[in-house]
Write an enzyme that holds these catalytic residues in place. Structure first.
Site, PDB file in Angstrom:
ATOM      1  N   PRO A   1     -20.044  44.743 -15.390  1.00  0.00           N
ATOM      2  CA  PRO A   1     -19.765  44.886 -16.984  1.00  0.00           C
ATOM      3  C   PRO A   1     -18.253  45.197 -17.117  1.00  0.00           C
ATOM      4  O   PRO A   1     -17.889  46.017 -16.518  1.00  0.00           O
ATOM      5  CB  PRO A   1     -20.520  45.882 -17.470  1.00  0.00           C
ATOM      6  CG  PRO A   1     -20.986  46.785 -16.128  1.00  0.00           C
ATOM      7  CD  PRO A   1     -20.852  45.819 -15.038  1.00  0.00           C
TER       8      PRO A   1
ATOM      9  N   GLN B   1     -25.668  45.882 -20.834  1.00  0.00           N
ATOM     10  CA  GLN B   1     -25.500  47.471 -20.694  1.00  0.00           C
ATOM     11  C   GLN B   1     -25.270  48.036 -21.861  1.00  0.00           C
ATOM     12  O   GLN B   1     -24.906  47.536 -22.957  1.00  0.00           O
ATOM     13  CB  GLN B   1     -24.128  47.599 -19.831  1.00  0.00           C
ATOM     14  CG  GLN B   1     -23.893  48.938 -19.169  1.00  0.00           C
ATOM     15  CD  GLN B   1     -22.695  49.089 -18.913  1.00  0.00           C
ATOM     16  OE1 GLN B   1     -21.606  49.037 -19.223  1.00  0.00           O
ATOM     17  NE2 GLN B   1     -22.474  49.610 -17.537  1.00  0.00           N
TER      18      GLN B   1
ATOM     19  N   CYS C   1     -18.340  55.450 -17.488  1.00  0.00           N
ATOM     20  CA  CYS C   1     -17.185  55.189 -18.305  1.00  0.00           C
ATOM     21  C   CYS C   1     -16.508  56.325 -18.699  1.00  0.00           C
ATOM     22  O   CYS C   1     -17.034  57.465 -19.379  1.00  0.00           O
ATOM     23  CB  CYS C   1     -17.272  54.382 -19.869  1.00  0.00           C
ATOM     24  SG  CYS C   1     -15.725  53.937 -20.648  1.00  0.00           S
TER      25      CYS C   1
ATOM     26  N   LYS D   1     -25.781  52.671 -14.167  1.00  0.00           N
ATOM     27  CA  LYS D   1     -24.757  52.555 -13.567  1.00  0.00           C
ATOM     28  C   LYS D   1     -23.691  53.670 -13.403  1.00  0.00           C
ATOM     29  O   LYS D   1     -23.489  54.170 -14.444  1.00  0.00           O
ATOM     30  CB  LYS D   1     -23.684  51.419 -14.076  1.00  0.00           C
ATOM     31  CG  LYS D   1     -22.477  51.146 -13.178  1.00  0.00           C
ATOM     32  CD  LYS D   1     -21.587  49.863 -13.768  1.00  0.00           C
ATOM     33  CE  LYS D   1     -20.300  49.484 -12.918  1.00  0.00           C
ATOM     34  NZ  LYS D   1     -19.176  50.005 -14.089  1.00  0.00           N
TER      35      LYS D   1
ATOM     36  N   GLY E   1     -16.636  49.183  -6.571  1.00  0.00           N
ATOM     37  CA  GLY E   1     -15.581  49.797  -6.616  1.00  0.00           C
ATOM     38  C   GLY E   1     -14.566  49.143  -5.545  1.00  0.00           C
ATOM     39  O   GLY E   1     -14.625  49.308  -4.181  1.00  0.00           O
ATOM     40  N   GLY E   2     -13.347  48.452  -5.813  1.00  0.00           N
ATOM     41  CA  GLY E   2     -12.519  48.099  -4.671  1.00  0.00           C
ATOM     42  C   GLY E   2     -12.773  47.094  -3.848  1.00  0.00           C
ATOM     43  O   GLY E   2     -11.993  46.645  -2.974  1.00  0.00           O
TER      44      GLY E   2
ATOM     45  N   GLY F   1     -15.844  43.714 -10.388  1.00  0.00           N
ATOM     46  CA  GLY F   1     -15.271  43.428 -11.441  1.00  0.00           C
ATOM     47  C   GLY F   1     -13.745  42.574 -11.613  1.00  0.00           C
ATOM     48  O   GLY F   1     -13.947  41.557 -11.929  1.00  0.00           O
ATOM     49  N   ARG F   2     -13.101  43.443 -11.232  1.00  0.00           N
ATOM     50  CA  ARG F   2     -11.609  42.727 -11.477  1.00  0.00           C
ATOM     51  C   ARG F   2     -11.188  41.558 -10.821  1.00  0.00           C
ATOM     52  O   ARG F   2     -10.545  40.729 -11.256  1.00  0.00           O
ATOM     53  CB  ARG F   2     -10.383  43.961 -11.177  1.00  0.00           C
ATOM     54  CG  ARG F   2     -10.444  44.973 -12.196  1.00  0.00           C
ATOM     55  CD  ARG F   2      -9.742  46.134 -11.716  1.00  0.00           C
ATOM     56  NE  ARG F   2     -10.636  46.845 -10.608  1.00  0.00           N
ATOM     57  CZ  ARG F   2      -9.949  48.043 -10.124  1.00  0.00           C
ATOM     58  NH1 ARG F   2      -9.093  48.563 -10.599  1.00  0.00           N
ATOM     59  NH2 ARG F   2     -10.961  48.551  -9.364  1.00  0.00           N
TER      60      ARG F   2
END
Ligand SMILES: Cc1cc2nc3c(=O)[nH]c(=O)nc-3n(C[C@H](O)[C@H](O)[C@H](O)COP(=O)(O)O)c2cc1C
Length: 324
Positions: free
Chosen positions: A13, A66, A96, A134, A207-208, A228-229
């Site tokens: 998300p 979400q 978040c 999450k 993550g990462g 994500g990114r």
């Protein structure tokens, strides 16, 4: 009834990015990825006049909605809305770190109150939709496995089946949300360890993970990965996911992807901002050298609302360069 759905590869998300439009593009690119909405505050979900535009799910399943919130009655209502909009899952954001989110008493700060999070999950649960979470590993600068374990122990009492872990702490003051995605160190080992304690819960690692080879390798040890990114910066990576992760023969042609996506967004022009409609595609320019000329042309065409010229330009851009 809940369906059996693979969460082996999930697109994270991302606020401002994983809009209904981005999810349409992602679904054109990958049949098998599990998608997420951006985080929607329960109050917006319940009261916004713009709800249709925010959470529309045009059969882009499998997909999770979400939410951010900690008011029990609002969460129960949110879960019903997710069912009405044909989502497969409702996910609670406990990761978040932003100041605004802390003010609204949701996001990562909820990790301080595990009993409240447990009550929130229970409020989302029903036999019609999967309720998931999450979270981060913990809060503050120090990584403590015991804290994470005790948090998950409490969650396990709900019978939860899927937990997505952004495998680093959240630091609630002194660093920005962006900094919170890079500065606190990652610890995939915590997720490995908890997974052994709770074999009946599927833990999805986040993550990462910045390339698909890494994702493929991690899938030898973890039940699922969430990215994500990497996808935000170049959604065309998703074309490779069905081939590499799901071993499917995928003959998607980039130009067809663009044409299909534009066929979807064109009728929406006038009802939605052209920027929001195009934003899932715009990031692909940022990492490419010499794309300045394309960017300024796109800006000009956006000002003129000339969507056909933008489509042609994107196709030219893709023809001229290899995207993935
Ligand atoms: C622009 C942006 C917006 C984000 N918004 C959300 C969000 O709405 N909900 C959430 O749980 N995480 C959000 N995140 C965090 C991602 O879901 C993910 O946990 C994080 O980026 C780490 O994964 P990555 O290293 O693959 O990017 C956001 C991340 C980015 C980059």
């Amino acid at each position: 009834m809940k369906k059996e759905i693979s969460r082996k590869f999930c697109v994270a998300p991302m606020m401002g990015y994983t809009t209904p439009y981005a999810r349409k593009l992602y679904r054109i690119l990958s049949k098998n990825s599990f998608l997420f909405s951006e985080m929607i505050a329960t109050k917006s979900l319940i009261y916004s006049k713009n709800r249709e535009n925010i959470i529309d799910n045009d059969f882009n399943n499998p997909v999770a909605l979400q939410v951010g919130g900690s008011e029990i009655d609002e969460l129960t209502k949110a879960s019903k809305i997710a069912i009405d909009y044909n989502y497969d899952e409702i996910n609670l954001n406990v990761g978040c770190p932003s100041k605004a989110v802390q003010k609204g008493s949701f996001g990562a700060c909820l990790m301080k109150n595990k009993v409240l999070v447990r009550n929130c999950i229970e409020a989302l649960q029903s036999d019609k939709i999967e309720a998931t979470l999450k979270c981060r590993l913990g809060l503050g600068k120090e990584l403590k496995y015991e804290f994470f374990e005790e948090f998950i122990d409490e969650m396990s009492k709900t019978g939860i089946k899927f937990i997505y872990v952004h495998a680093r702490n959240a630091i609630l003051s002194g660093i920005s949300p962006q900094g919170n995605r890079t500065i606190p160190p990652l610890s995939y080992d915590f997720v490995k360890k908890i997974k052994n304690k709770y074999p009946n819960i599927t833990f999805i690692l986040n993550g990462g993970i910045d390339n698909l080879d890494k994702a493929e390798n991690l899938l030898k040890e973890f039940d699922g990965v969430m990215i994500g990114r990497l996808i935000k910066n170049n959604p065309f990576i998703l074309k490779e996911v069905d081939k590499k992760i799901f071993k499917e023969k995928n003959k998607l042609i980039d130009e067809t992807v663009i044409n299909n996506y534009f066929a979807y967004i064109k009728p929406k022009l006038g009802f939605e901002s052209i920027f929001r409609l195009l934003s899932p595609l715009l990031n692909i320019f940022f990492s490419v050298p010499n794309s300045k000329i394309y960017k300024s042309k796109i800006n000009e065409y956006m000002r003129d609302q000339n969507i056909n010229l933008i489509e042609d330009l994107l196709i030219k851009f893709i023809r001229d360069r290899i995207l993935v």
